[in-house]
Scaffold this active site. Structure first.
Site, PDB file in Angstrom:
ATOM      1  N   ARG A 139      -3.273   7.991  -0.155  1.00 51.16           N
ATOM      2  CA  ARG A 139      -3.673   7.074   0.916  1.00 51.16           C
ATOM      3  C   ARG A 139      -3.655   7.793   2.268  1.00 51.16           C
ATOM      4  O   ARG A 139      -2.580   8.230   2.712  1.00 51.16           O
ATOM      5  CB  ARG A 139      -2.678   5.914   0.953  1.00 51.16           C
ATOM      6  CG  ARG A 139      -2.914   4.943   2.075  1.00 51.16           C
ATOM      7  CD  ARG A 139      -1.751   3.971   2.223  1.00 51.16           C
ATOM      8  NE  ARG A 139      -1.997   3.093   3.347  1.00 51.16           N
ATOM      9  CZ  ARG A 139      -1.082   2.394   3.983  1.00 51.16           C
ATOM     10  NH1 ARG A 139       0.190   2.467   3.582  1.00 51.16           N
ATOM     11  NH2 ARG A 139      -1.396   1.641   4.993  1.00 51.16           N
ATOM     12  N   ASN A 173      10.644  -0.158   5.080  1.00 56.71           N
ATOM     13  CA  ASN A 173       9.333   0.137   5.645  1.00 56.71           C
ATOM     14  C   ASN A 173       8.450  -1.057   5.264  1.00 56.71           C
ATOM     15  O   ASN A 173       7.887  -1.094   4.162  1.00 56.71           O
ATOM     16  CB  ASN A 173       8.749   1.435   5.080  1.00 56.71           C
ATOM     17  CG  ASN A 173       7.419   1.778   5.743  1.00 56.71           C
ATOM     18  OD1 ASN A 173       6.837   0.947   6.446  1.00 56.71           O
ATOM     19  ND2 ASN A 173       6.927   2.981   5.518  1.00 56.71           N
ATOM     20  N   ALA A 227       2.276  -2.909   6.545  1.00 51.71           N
ATOM     21  CA  ALA A 227       1.456  -3.797   7.385  1.00 51.71           C
ATOM     22  C   ALA A 227       2.193  -5.090   7.760  1.00 51.71           C
ATOM     23  O   ALA A 227       1.907  -5.687   8.806  1.00 51.71           O
ATOM     24  CB  ALA A 227       0.148  -4.125   6.671  1.00 51.71           C
ATOM     25  N   ASN A 238       0.802  -1.237   0.000  1.00 51.84           N
ATOM     26  CA  ASN A 238       0.000   0.000   0.000  1.00 51.84           C
ATOM     27  C   ASN A 238       0.828   1.278   0.000  1.00 51.84           C
ATOM     28  O   ASN A 238       0.282   2.372  -0.136  1.00 51.84           O
ATOM     29  CB  ASN A 238      -1.003   0.017   1.174  1.00 51.84           C
ATOM     30  CG  ASN A 238      -1.961  -1.153   1.099  1.00 51.84           C
ATOM     31  OD1 ASN A 238      -2.593  -1.343   0.078  1.00 51.84           O
ATOM     32  ND2 ASN A 238      -2.051  -1.951   2.152  1.00 51.84           N
ATOM     33  N   GLU A 277      14.695  -0.134  10.262  1.00 51.41           N
ATOM     34  CA  GLU A 277      13.246  -0.130  10.006  1.00 51.41           C
ATOM     35  C   GLU A 277      12.724   1.302  10.117  1.00 51.41           C
ATOM     36  O   GLU A 277      13.074   2.022  11.061  1.00 51.41           O
ATOM     37  CB  GLU A 277      12.533  -1.019  11.019  1.00 51.41           C
ATOM     38  CG  GLU A 277      11.022  -1.028  10.823  1.00 51.41           C
ATOM     39  CD  GLU A 277      10.322  -2.095  11.632  1.00 51.41           C
ATOM     40  OE1 GLU A 277      10.710  -3.273  11.541  1.00 51.41           O
ATOM     41  OE2 GLU A 277       9.385  -1.743  12.382  1.00 51.41           O
TER      42      GLU A 277
HETATM   43  C1  DQA Z   1       3.420   2.256   8.174  1.00 52.07           C
HETATM   44  C2  DQA Z   1       2.683   1.884   9.468  1.00 52.07           C
HETATM   45  C3  DQA Z   1       1.987   0.537   9.333  1.00 52.07           C
HETATM   46  O1  DQA Z   1       1.293   0.214  10.533  1.00 52.07           O
HETATM   47  C4  DQA Z   1       0.981   0.575   8.190  1.00 52.07           C
HETATM   48  O2  DQA Z   1       0.406  -0.697   8.018  1.00 52.07           O
HETATM   49  C5  DQA Z   1       1.569   1.086   6.925  1.00 52.07           C
HETATM   50  C6  DQA Z   1       2.480   2.229   6.974  1.00 52.07           C
HETATM   51  C7  DQA Z   1       4.040   3.675   8.243  1.00 52.07           C
HETATM   52  O3  DQA Z   1       4.931   3.943   7.452  1.00 52.07           O
HETATM   53  O4  DQA Z   1       3.620   4.505   9.057  1.00 52.07           O
HETATM   54  O5  DQA Z   1       1.227   0.638   5.842  1.00 52.07           O
HETATM   55  O6  DQA Z   1       4.480   1.340   7.981  1.00 52.07           O
END
Ligand code: DQA
Length: 147
Positions: free
Chosen positions: A17, A73, A76, A10, A97
């Site tokens: 988004r 990153n 999810a 995503n 991370e």
């Molecule tokens: C995310 C935080 C995650 O919990 C979420 O599912 C994402 C984006 C962030 O960059 O803040 O897709 O990794």
């Protein structure tokens, strides 16, 4: 020095988004910004995004011979993926991370990261700047190994 930026599901939709949580910049915008920062640090960067867990695992495995470090990153998959955690451990590569949002300030299920224990550390909550801070963190870490 070569760094691979990995983005999970995503994140290809950044820009449209949930902008209140993830900002208005697209992933392409962030990549352009990081490329400029990397040039200043004299570091080579590449980017990969996938919505598919196994593709991210494959990319981590193949990064072993091509890159010095990872900035990831996992989106999810942060909260669910034993496979991505194991892949980072399996290649034994330094990884940082990153998250745009502060995962510790959100829903309970987001506070758990399965992937962070496989990384040097976690940067969370600085929007697109988390990518820049991730770049600085991995570069400093790799440089400290050379001294
Ligand atoms: C995310 C935080 C995650 O919990 C979420 O599912 C994402 C984006 C962030 O960059 O803040 O897709 O990794």
């Amino acid at each position: 020095m070569k760094i691979l930026f990995l983005n999970g599901p995503n994140l290809n939709l950044l820009g449209t988004r949930e902008p209140d949580k993830y900002g208005n910049q697209t992933l392409k915008d962030i990549e352009e910004y990081i490329k400029k920062e990397a040039e200043l640090l004299n570091v080579e960067v590449n980017f990969y995004q996938s919505n598919i867990e196994g593709e991210l695992v494959d990319k981590i495995q193949s990064a072993k011979n091509e890159y010095d470090g990872l900035v990831i990153n996992p989106a999810a998959y942060t909260h669910t993926s034993v496979a991505i955690r194991d892949a980072i451990l399996a290649v034994n590569m330094p990884a940082v991370e990153i998250h745009l949002s502060n995962i510790h300030k959100r829903e309970e299920f987001r506070k758990i990261s399965l992937t962070a224990p496989a990384c040097i550390g976690q940067i969370t909550g600085f929007g697109a700047n988390s990518y820049k801070l991730g770049l600085i963190a991995i570069t400093d870490y790799l440089k400290s190994l050379q001294n």
